[in-house]
Write an enzyme that holds these catalytic residues in place. Structure first.
Site, PDB file in Angstrom:
ATOM      1  N   TRP A 103       2.075 -10.610  -0.068  1.00  0.00           N
ATOM      2  CA  TRP A 103       1.681  -9.198  -0.137  1.00  0.00           C
ATOM      3  C   TRP A 103       2.206  -8.507  -1.379  1.00  0.00           C
ATOM      4  O   TRP A 103       1.497  -7.725  -2.019  1.00  0.00           O
ATOM      5  CB  TRP A 103       2.097  -8.441   1.137  1.00  0.00           C
ATOM      6  CG  TRP A 103       1.236  -8.827   2.302  1.00  0.00           C
ATOM      7  CD1 TRP A 103       1.636  -9.464   3.438  1.00  0.00           C
ATOM      8  CD2 TRP A 103      -0.192  -8.620   2.434  1.00  0.00           C
ATOM      9  NE1 TRP A 103       0.552  -9.675   4.268  1.00  0.00           N
ATOM     10  CE2 TRP A 103      -0.578  -9.162   3.681  1.00  0.00           C
ATOM     11  CE3 TRP A 103      -1.169  -8.044   1.622  1.00  0.00           C
ATOM     12  CZ2 TRP A 103      -1.903  -9.138   4.130  1.00  0.00           C
ATOM     13  CZ3 TRP A 103      -2.486  -8.019   2.071  1.00  0.00           C
ATOM     14  CH2 TRP A 103      -2.832  -8.555   3.311  1.00  0.00           C
ATOM     15  N   ASP A 175       6.332  -1.357   0.293  1.00  0.00           N
ATOM     16  CA  ASP A 175       5.276  -1.667   1.252  1.00  0.00           C
ATOM     17  C   ASP A 175       5.963  -2.083   2.555  1.00  0.00           C
ATOM     18  O   ASP A 175       6.381  -3.224   2.716  1.00  0.00           O
ATOM     19  CB  ASP A 175       4.400  -2.804   0.715  1.00  0.00           C
ATOM     20  CG  ASP A 175       3.364  -3.275   1.746  1.00  0.00           C
ATOM     21  OD1 ASP A 175       3.327  -2.720   2.857  1.00  0.00           O
ATOM     22  OD2 ASP A 175       2.598  -4.205   1.418  1.00  0.00           O
ATOM     23  N   LYS A 199       0.585  -2.965  12.587  1.00  0.00           N
ATOM     24  CA  LYS A 199       1.699  -3.831  12.955  1.00  0.00           C
ATOM     25  C   LYS A 199       2.602  -3.148  13.988  1.00  0.00           C
ATOM     26  O   LYS A 199       2.651  -3.563  15.120  1.00  0.00           O
ATOM     27  CB  LYS A 199       2.499  -4.241  11.722  1.00  0.00           C
ATOM     28  CG  LYS A 199       1.933  -5.421  10.962  1.00  0.00           C
ATOM     29  CD  LYS A 199       0.750  -5.093  10.099  1.00  0.00           C
ATOM     30  CE  LYS A 199       0.137  -6.319   9.468  1.00  0.00           C
ATOM     31  NZ  LYS A 199      -0.116  -6.180   8.041  1.00  0.00           N
TER      32      LYS A 199
HETATM   33  C1  PLP Z   1      -0.782  -6.426   6.795  1.00  0.00           C
HETATM   34  C2  PLP Z   1      -0.142  -6.129   5.515  1.00  0.00           C
HETATM   35  C3  PLP Z   1      -0.863  -5.586   4.432  1.00  0.00           C
HETATM   36  C4  PLP Z   1      -2.337  -5.320   4.497  1.00  0.00           C
HETATM   37  O1  PLP Z   1      -2.586  -4.180   5.235  1.00  0.00           O
HETATM   38  P1  PLP Z   1      -4.054  -3.553   5.325  1.00  0.00           P
HETATM   39  O2  PLP Z   1      -3.783  -2.303   6.115  1.00  0.00           O
HETATM   40  O3  PLP Z   1      -4.920  -4.548   6.020  1.00  0.00           O
HETATM   41  O4  PLP Z   1      -4.517  -3.267   3.947  1.00  0.00           O
HETATM   42  C5  PLP Z   1      -0.174  -5.289   3.279  1.00  0.00           C
HETATM   43  N1  PLP Z   1       1.148  -5.519   3.178  1.00  0.00           N
HETATM   44  C6  PLP Z   1       1.863  -6.050   4.184  1.00  0.00           C
HETATM   45  C7  PLP Z   1       3.326  -6.275   4.028  1.00  0.00           C
HETATM   46  C8  PLP Z   1       1.237  -6.375   5.380  1.00  0.00           C
HETATM   47  O5  PLP Z   1       1.949  -6.907   6.390  1.00  0.00           O
END
Ligand code: PLP
Length: 364
Positions: A103, A175, A199
């Protein structure tokens, strides 16, 4: 009904009590005679609900008035573009991207479209285990406009628990998609935090952003689309266009649930207990293997392997027969992964561990 547990990385499990409440009031929300999904986002009832959700979230995370709480579309990936568009004014300007996995690297690749993005690798192999080097050894660039990193790599199961202390003059962006609300963090250490909801927050569709209000003045307003502009979102209390009302409403119920069970300190304890049980089971056996150093093991996404791919696949097949679902890791790295976010009860992890021991006895 057959008891099932969902170990998916996202969209993930949500608390049963929350879903039952949503179900109960689905057709007649707050005695309006309508469902929450049929109500204007500008109605008084909806407005009160989202303001209350923000209030609870601020309490849970101890977010001061220096920070804005925004909700928007586009998921975490939307932020991968919004961030460089916002804080970079010329494409030769630099930004630091810490690379610790899939990510954070994806965020870097997107940022390259907008700026001179530096990929800074912080992952090392030590005694066959992946570790993250300490923050003070990260080779940041003096001229970079901001630093971006990902404290929990959802696919590799690698976490950075250390909080940024030393680069106080830098804009620090995280993030937090797969770790926000799972443990206590100090918001004041960050300039901007974002997370896709699916999540630990609520259903997919909504994105949570917590940003220091004094960052607003740095935004490149000429470039950033209004719908993604933090300044526009703030002025309009995240109601600039029609938001994902259902996801927002349900996230509010999740915040309430979290507060009721004891907040982040409590959930952190529960999450440690759950992940410890899994990692102890893996470490005790010669059959299962986890490739992350102890200090950097994720408490949300526990990755592991059996001795070979064939057994991994058999593990997935057999676990489903016991009601344990979605234990297959991302196709990019293969193997197994148990995502155990806030809503996964300890009972679910215990059931998985029981199955792991059983499977090892037969095939080990
Ligand atoms: C799931 C995830 C994403 C992607 O998220 P979206 O909402 O589908 O764009 C980005 N970064 C991390 C750390 C994730 O776990």
């Amino acid at each position: 009904m057959f008891k099932t547990y969902n170990f998916s990385a996202g969209p993930a499990m949500l608390p049963k009590t929350v879903m039952r409440k949503a179900q109960k009031e689905f057709l007649n929300w707050k005695n309006t005679g309508f469902s929450v999904i049929e109500i204007s986002h500008r109605s008084k009832n909806f407005y009160n609900t989202i303001k209350n959700a923000e209030k609870i979230l601020r309490k849970l995370l101890k977010i001061s008035e220096k920070y804005a709480v925004l909700f928007c579309h586009g998921g975490a990936r939307g932020q991968f573009s919004t961030i460089p568009m916002s804080f970079i004014h010329n494409n030769y300007e630099k930004a630091d991207y810490i690379n610790s996995g899939y990510w954070s690297k994806s965020a870097f690749l997107e940022a390259k479209k907008y700026c001179n993005a530096n990929k800074i690798n912080v992952k090392q192999l030590k005694k066959n285990k992946k570790i993250i080097i300490p923050m003070k050894k990260w080779k940041l660039n003096n001229e970079s406009k901001y630093v971006h990193y990902c404290p929990n790599e959802t696919i590799e199961g690698i976490s950075i628990y250390e909080e940024p202390n030393f680069f106080s003059k830098k804009i620090i962006i995280g993030d937090f998609s797969s770790t926000l609300l799972s443990r206590v963090i100090n918001i004041n250490k960050y300039s901007l935090i974002y997370a896709g909801a699916q999540k630990n927050i609520g259903p997919s569709g909504i994105t949570l952003i917590i940003l220091k209000k004094n960052l607003i003045k740095n935004i490149n307003n000429k470039i950033v689309p209004s719908i993604l502009n933090y300044s526009t979102l703030l002025e309009n209390e995240s109601l600039f266009n029609t938001p994902t009302t259902f996801s927002w409403y349900l996230s509010g119920l999740v915040f309430k649930w979290l507060k009721k069970i004891g907040g982040l300190k409590k959930i952190q304890k529960i999450n440690s207990k759950k992940s410890n049980l899994l990692y102890n089971t893996i470490d005790k056996s010669d059959f299962y293997f986890n490739n992350v150093g102890k200090k950097n093991r994720s408490k949300m996404n526990i990755v592991f392997n059996t001795p070979n791919e064939k057994l991994d696949n058999l593990f997935i097949q057999e676990s489903e027969k016991k009601g344990l679902f979605f234990l297959k890791n991302h196709y990019l790295i293969g193997g197994l992964r148990a995502s155990i976010y806030n809503s996964m009860p300890f009972k679910g992890v215990k059931k998985l561990v029981k199955f792991m021991i059983f499977f090892e006895k037969i095939y080990g």
